[in-house]
Design a protein around this motif. Sequence first.
Motif, short mmCIF file in Angstrom:
data_model
loop_
_atom_site.label_atom_id
_atom_site.label_comp_id
_atom_site.label_asym_id
_atom_site.label_seq_id
_atom_site.Cartn_x
_atom_site.Cartn_y
_atom_site.Cartn_z
N VAL A 213 0.84 -1.20 0.00
CA VAL A 213 0.00 0.00 0.00
C VAL A 213 0.88 1.25 0.00
N ILE A 214 0.64 2.13 -0.95
CA ILE A 214 1.33 3.42 -0.96
C ILE A 214 0.31 4.48 -0.57
N LEU A 215 0.49 5.03 0.63
CA LEU A 215 -0.44 6.04 1.12
C LEU A 215 -0.01 7.41 0.62
N LEU A 216 -0.94 8.12 0.02
CA LEU A 216 -0.63 9.43 -0.57
C LEU A 216 -1.21 10.55 0.29
N ASP A 217 -0.40 11.58 0.49
CA ASP A 217 -0.85 12.75 1.26
C ASP A 217 -1.03 13.97 0.38
N HIS A 218 -0.72 13.81 -0.92
CA HIS A 218 -0.75 14.96 -1.82
C HIS A 218 -1.26 14.54 -3.18
N ASP A 219 -1.54 15.53 -4.02
CA ASP A 219 -1.76 15.24 -5.43
C ASP A 219 -0.43 14.78 -6.01
#
Length: 358
Positions: A213-219
């Motif tokens: 899982v790659i959790l994204l905090d940004h566009d």
Amino acid sequence: MSIIRRITHFDGTRAARRPRDRVENVRAAAQDFRREMLAGKPVPYYRSMELVRVPYPARYGYLNGFGRLAPYIHLCNRLFVVQFRSAEGLKTLLVSPSDWEHQRATPFFKRLTDSMGPFAGVGEALVFKKTSTVLQRLAEIGLAPEDVDYITYDHLHTQNLTRWLGGNGHKAIFPNAKLLVMREEWESAHALIPWQNQWYCPGGLDGIPQDRVILLDHDVMLGEGVALIRTKGHTEGNHSIVVHTPEGLKVTSENGVSLDAYAPQHSSIPGLAEYARATGAEVVLNGNTLEYGVDQYISMVQEKAIAGPWPRDERLPNIAPSSESAGYWLFPRTAPTFTVGDLHFGRLQTPVRHQAAA
Ligand SMILES: [Zn+2]
């Protein structure tokens, strides 16, 4: 992580106190972002394919805009396969690979089937149209499961990822794939309140290894020609998938259920144009859980501005909804005025890893 690059165009655009200022700030940033993305190259391959059609309450699909119609619309769920160039070679992304055969525990659908009682078998056959599965579609186009590098969903309603990524004792069907997901959506789906949980598949994320899982905090931009843009509203961690195709920037999410929802003033669906005229609304929300209504409105304006005009009819935006409303005889007068349908650009390439192994 060189494949994934942060985008800052929309940072701060929703900070204004006044909602109308937020709409205009987001719209302006979207126009800038669009110009910049169009200056790059299109992706070499993009294809969307129907998986299944399911009934969905019309009052949610066209929130507030729907007049005197059938209680349900028919939503067509599609799988999108995208290949993009990156510093690490060609990558393959699946957008919205719904494992629909294993999502039936989703409380909304379970209740709907249960409510059919002894007619459940007949009722289901009537209202659920099972066209194809993800694995059948990949086999048809000649894509091996080990060649999938990434998967993403605009949000996690109804999704069960355990077979794909190896949760709940399953061996991962996509042994090399990583999930790209906004952190809010991932966290939210793990601890839902009743307001939200009717639409999430119980256990659908259980036991998925963290390294998948790659959790994204940004566009972010993925390599060349693909962007994941935060467009919250339909859910807390909703995002849109923007792909540069030979037919312009295609924007995919489920904030709206058809092109009519993004251009209600041009719709012939009873109620929609009238609603748009009476209220001045630029869009009609897909609101089953209404997690952030004002943000969803702004997000749909943002999606339209990024997408620009649809080449087939320039009055409409170049949106390709992940679940698109489709006409159905059981649900009269719900057919959208404009249908995107399945799309296909370019030729699938066999990824280098696979060629080297052969
Ligand atoms: Zn949803």
